[in-house]
Design a protein around this motif. Structure first.
Motif, PDB file in Angstrom:
ATOM      1  N   UNK C  33       0.823  -1.208   0.000  1.00 21.71           N
ATOM      2  CA  UNK C  33       0.000   0.000   0.000  1.00 21.71           C
ATOM      3  C   UNK C  33       0.860   1.263   0.000  1.00 21.71           C
ATOM      4  N   UNK C  37       1.044   3.767  -3.167  1.00 19.88           N
ATOM      5  CA  UNK C  37       0.521   5.125  -3.039  1.00 19.88           C
ATOM      6  C   UNK C  37       1.618   6.159  -3.277  1.00 19.88           C
ATOM      7  N   UNK C  38       2.816   5.794  -2.925  1.00 20.02           N
ATOM      8  CA  UNK C  38       3.945   6.657  -3.238  1.00 20.02           C
ATOM      9  C   UNK C  38       4.083   6.772  -4.755  1.00 20.02           C
ATOM     10  N   UNK C  41       1.377   8.834  -6.247  1.00 22.73           N
ATOM     11  CA  UNK C  41       1.623  10.259  -5.985  1.00 22.73           C
ATOM     12  C   UNK C  41       2.540  10.853  -7.034  1.00 22.73           C
ATOM     13  N   UNK C 102      -7.036   2.987  -3.692  1.00 23.22           N
ATOM     14  CA  UNK C 102      -5.747   3.461  -3.197  1.00 23.22           C
ATOM     15  C   UNK C 102      -5.663   4.934  -3.516  1.00 23.22           C
ATOM     16  N   UNK C 103      -4.860   5.648  -2.757  1.00 27.34           N
ATOM     17  CA  UNK C 103      -4.838   7.106  -2.902  1.00 27.34           C
ATOM     18  C   UNK C 103      -3.456   7.608  -3.288  1.00 27.34           C
ATOM     19  N   UNK C 104      -3.357   8.917  -3.337  1.00 27.55           N
ATOM     20  CA  UNK C 104      -2.082   9.575  -3.610  1.00 27.55           C
ATOM     21  C   UNK C 104      -2.031  10.800  -2.705  1.00 27.55           C
TER      22      UNK C 104
END
Lengths: 112, 264, 309
Positions: C33, C37-38, C41, C102-104
Motif C-alpha cells: 500500500x 501510493x507513493x 503520488x 488506493x490514494x495519492x
C-alpha cells in the motif's frame, strides 16, 4: 519525491494477495553496464510488450542521465533464483581457504 | 560566413539574412513540434511512453535552442532564443505545417512524429556536411537523436499497423489525415537553392527519395496503405499557416506577452 | 532458524528484507500500500506541473520543467517495480488507484494557478518530499530502499530548480514578487499537511516504525522541514501565511499555528479542489491508451508465434 498518504480512521483496506496477470505487457528486469570494463548490474524493471520495446524503454527510463553503455533486458519469468535461506550458503562459510586472508604470506615475499 | 540577403526570399519573417531565414525554419520546426509533444505529457498510454515522449520533446527543444541562438548571432540584432520563440507573431513563424497539426491521441502523435523523423534523419545527415561549421555541428548531434526518434516512431507505426484491427484502422486514418502535410517538407525555394549552392544548406527536394524509401518500407511492414491523394498543403515556410498555429502560439507566448521584459 | 525469527533478526540488525524472504502478512500489505501510493503520488504529481509545460516563460524553463515531470514518471515507474516484487502487478495497482481504493498524496489536489506555483512546488513540495525520501533510503525492504536511493539521486535538481524559479521572481518586478507571495500563501499549509496527521492521530505509525518501514515520525519530519524552510523563505523575502509563526529560542525550533485538520481530512476523503479532475485525467489517459497497449500486445503475440514456428 515521497509522500505519506494517511489512512482515514475506520477505512477498510484491501488485502492484495493474489497475483494478477498483466494484459500482454510482461515485466522485464533491466541490467545496465555503467561503463566499459564493468559488469551489467540490475537497475530495476519495466513493462513492455516485446523485447525490442523493452530495450528502447530501458534506455529512457534507466540511462537518460548517461548512466550506461549497454542494456540487457530479461523477462522476469526467466530469472531463476537461488533459495536464499541460510542452509544453502552455509557450507561456503566453512571453507575459509577460498579466501586470500586465510593464508599468511611472509612480508619478505611482497604483495600477493 | 556572411551571406548576402536574397531579394527573392518572399518571406514575411523579420530576418534580414538568407542564413538567418533558413535557420529559423529549422528552429521553428523543432520548437513547434516540441510544443505539441509537451501537450501530451501525462496523457500517454503508459508510463514508459510518457518518458519517451518527454525525451523526444527535450531533444527538439535543445535543437531549437541551438538554432535560434545561432540565428540571433547571424542576424546580429541582439535577439535571443526566447525572443524568437515568444515574440514573433504567427505570420512570422516558418515551420512546416506538419508539426503544427494537433493530435487527437497517440496515433496522430506518432504518425506526425514518424513522417517528421524520417525527414529529419535525411536533413541532419546532409547538413552534417554543411560548409557552415556551426550548422554542421548542430546537425551532427541532431542526427543521432533523429536516428533514435525514427527507431521509436517506426516501431510504433509497425506495432499499431500490424497490431489489432482497431489499431490498424486508427493508424491508417492518422496516416491518411497527415499525408497532405508531408509534401511541403520537400518544397524548396530560392532560400534553399541559394544556400544549397553555397554548400551551406540542402535542397529539401534531394531528401525526398530516401524519405520515400523509409516511409514505403515502414508502411509496408505495418501493413498500412500509402495514400495516393496527390494534394499537398503548403504555406508554412512563408508564414501562411492553418488555424491551429495561432492558438498554439497564444498559449505558448502568453507569459512573455502578459509580463514583458522580465527575467524568469 | 524459522522464517519469522530470520525476519526479526534482519530487522533488528538493520539489514534489508528481500523479496523472497519470509515476511508477516501485515508487513507485506503495508508495504504494498505504501509503495503503491507513493508511486501513484508521483504519477498524479505530473499533472499540476504538466499544467505549465506549454506556458513556461522561457525555453530553458520549459525544458527544465519537462525534465522534472519526466523524472516523476520515472520515479513512479521505479516504485511500481519495487511494489511488483511483492507479488502484485502494476495493472492491479493502477486499477486500485482508478477505482479510488488506493490514494495519492493530497498536495496534488491543489491547482497550479501561476508560474510562481512551479517555483513554490519545487521548493516546498519537493522539499517536504525530500525529507521523507532521505529517511526512506534506510527503509527495511530492499527493493523500496534501492528505489529511494535512485530517486534521491535524481531529486537533488528538483528542489533546486524550484528555488531558482523563486529566486528569479523574488529578484524581479513587483508583479513577480506578488506572484511568488501569492503562491506561498496557497501552498504553505498544504505542504505542512504532506507530513500527515500528528503522530498521536496517525494509525499504523507505531507498527511501521517497529518494522523499520518508517524511520522518523510525521511530527519529527514536519519539524525538520519547517526549520529548514522558514529561513529559505526569509531569504526570498516572502512571508508565511501564519500569524503564529515565531522562532522559539528555548527549543531552537520554529513554532507554527494550528494546522486546519478539517481541510486536511476533507481533501484526503476526496473533497479537495481537484481530486475528481486529477483522477479523471489519469483514468482518461489509461482508457484512451487501451487500443495502443492492446495493439502492442497483439503484435508481440503474433511475432512470438511466428518466431517459434
Amino acid at each position: 519525491m515521497s509522500y505519506d498518504v494517511p489512512q482515514i480512521p475506520g477505512e477498510q483496506l484491501d488485502d492484495i494477495t493474489a497475483k494478477h496477470q498483466d494484459h500482454g505487457w510482461p515485466l522485464w528486469e533491466v541490467f545496465v553496464r555503467p561503463k566499459r570494463g564493468l559488469s551489467h548490474t540490475h537497475a530495476g524493471s519495466l513493462h513492455a510488450a516485446d523485447p525490442e520495446t523493452a530495450v528502447q524503454n530501458a534506455r529512457d527510463v534507466y540511462t537518460r542521465r548517461a548512466e550506461g553503455v549497454s542494456i540487457w533486458v530479461v523477462a522476469s519469468t526467466e530469472v531463476h533464483a537461488s533459495d536464499d535461506s541460510e542452509s544453502m550458503f552455509e557450507p561456503f562459510e566453512d571453507r575459509p581457504y577460498r579466501h586470500p586472508t586465510f593464508y599468511e604470506i611472509p612480508d619478505e615475499v611482497g604483495q600477493m | 560566413m556572411t551571406i548576402q540577403p536574397s531579394s527573392q526570399t518572399g518571406n514575411t519573417t523579420t530576418t534580414a539574412t538568407l542564413l538567418g531565414t533558413y535557420l529559423l525554419r529549422l528552429g521553428d520546426d523543432n520548437l513547434i513540434l516540441a510544443q505539441r509533444l509537451g501537450e501530451y505529457i501525462s496523457r500517454a498510454p503508459d508510463l514508459e511512453e510518457d518518458l519517451a515522449v518527454a525525451n523526444i520533446a527535450l531533444d527538439h527543444i535543445g535543437v531549437a535552442q541551438h538554432l535560434y541562438t545561432y540565428t540571433g548571432e547571424v542576424e546580429d540584432d541582439g535577439r535571443s532564443e526566447d525572443d524568437f520563440a515568444f515574440l514573433r507573431s504567427e505570420r512570422e513563424f516558418t515551420n512546416a505545417l506538419l508539426v503544427e497539426q494537433p493530435h487527437d491521441g497517440f496515433g496522430d502523435l506518432i504518425t506526425r512524429q514518424f513522417f517528421f523523423d524520417a525527414y529529419q534523419l535525411e536533413l541532419w545527415t546532409a547538413l552534417a556536411q554543411s560548409a557552415d561549421e556551426r550548422l554542421a555541428g548542430i546537425a551532427s548531434k541532431a542526427v543521432k537523436e533523429a536516428r533514435y526518434h525514427l527507431r521509436h516512431s517506426s516501431s510504433w507505426m509497425i506495432r499499431l499497423g500490424d497490431g489489432t484491427e482497431e489499431s490498424h484502422q486508427r493508424i491508417q486514418r492518422s496516416v491518411n489525415d497527415l499525408w497532405r502535410f508531408t509534401g511541403e517538407l520537400f518544397d524548396g525555394d530560392s532560400v534553399d537553392r541559394d544556400l544549397s549552392n553555397a554548400g551551406v544548406g540542402v535542397d529539401p527536394g534531394t531528401l525526398r527519395p530516401a524519405w520515400e524509401r523509409t516511409v514505403t518500407e515502414v508502411l509496408a511492414e505495418a501493413t498500412l496503405e500509402r495514400p495516393d491523394d496527390p494534394y499537398q498543403a503548403s504555406g508554412g515556410r512563408h508564414g501562411v499557416h492553418g488555424e491551429h498555429l495561432g492558438h498554439l502560439l497564444a498559449e505558448m507566448q502568453w507569459m512573455q506577452r502578459t509580463f514583458p521584459d522580465l527575467t524568469w | 532458524m524459522s522464517g519469522e525469527a530470520q525476519f526479526q533478526a534482519t530487522i533488528d540488525a538493520d539489514e534489508k528484507v528481500e523479496p523472497r524472504d519470509w515476511m508477516p502478512d501485515g508487513y507485506r500489505s503495508t508495504l504494498i500500500r505504501q509503495i503503491a501510493q507513493h508511486a501513484h503520488s508521483e504519477i498524479i504529481g505530473m499533472q499540476p506541473e504538466g499544467n505549465w509545460i506549454t506556458r513556461a516563460p522561457t525555453l530553458m524553463r520549459k525544458a527544465i520543467l519537462i525534465a522534472k515531470v519526466q523524472d516523476e514518471a520515472g520515479h513512479g515507474l521505479y516504485l511500481y517495480s519495487a511494489a511488483e516484487t511483492l507479488g502484485v502487478s502494476r495493472d492491479e495497482l493502477q486499477h486500485l488507484l482508478h477505482t479510488g481504493r488506493q490514494k495519492y498524496s493530497s498536495i496534488f489536489n491543489y491547482p497550479t494557478l501561476s508560474w510562481a506555483d512551479m517555483g513554490v512546488i519545487g521548493w516546498l513540495v519537493d522539499g517536504a518530499a525530500i525529507a521523507n525520501q532521505i529517511m526512506l533510503q534506510g527503509t527495511s525492504y530492499g527493493p523500496y530502499a534501492r528505489a529511494m536511493v535512485r530517486i534521491c539521486k535524481e531529486e537533488s535538481f528538483h528542489q533546486r530548480q524550484g528555488y531558482a524559479i523563486c529566486l528569479a521572481l523574488a529578484n524581479g518586478s513587483d508583479e513577480q514578487r506578488a506572484m511568488l507571495q501569492d503562491a506561498v500563501d496557497r501552498y504553505w499549509w498544504p505542504s505542512l499537511m504532506m507530513f500527515g496527521p500528528h503522530d498521536s492521530e496517525s494509525t499504523h505509525t507505531e507498527e511501521s516504525m517497529q518494522w523499520k518501514i518508517k524511520r522518523v515520525t510525521n511530527d519529527e519530519l514536519r519539524r525538520q522541514f519547517i526549520d529548514t524552510t522558514v529561513p529559505q523563505g526569509q531569504y526570498l523575502g516572502v512571508t508565511f501565511p501564519d500569524p503564529e509563526l515565531r522562532f522559539d529560542k528555548e527549543t531552537g525550533h520554529w513554532h507554527i499555528g494550528d494546522i486546519d485538520w478539517d481541510e486536511f481530512w476533507a481533501v484526503v476523503k476526496g473533497n479537495g479542489p481537484l481530486n475528481r479532475e486529477r483522477l479523471a485525467h489519469k483514468v482518461r489517459a489509461w482508457d484512451e491508451g487501451a487500443w495502443v497497449r492492446e495493439a502492442a500486445a497483439a503484435y508481440a503475440a503474433k511475432h512470438a508465434l511466428a518466431e517459434s514456428a
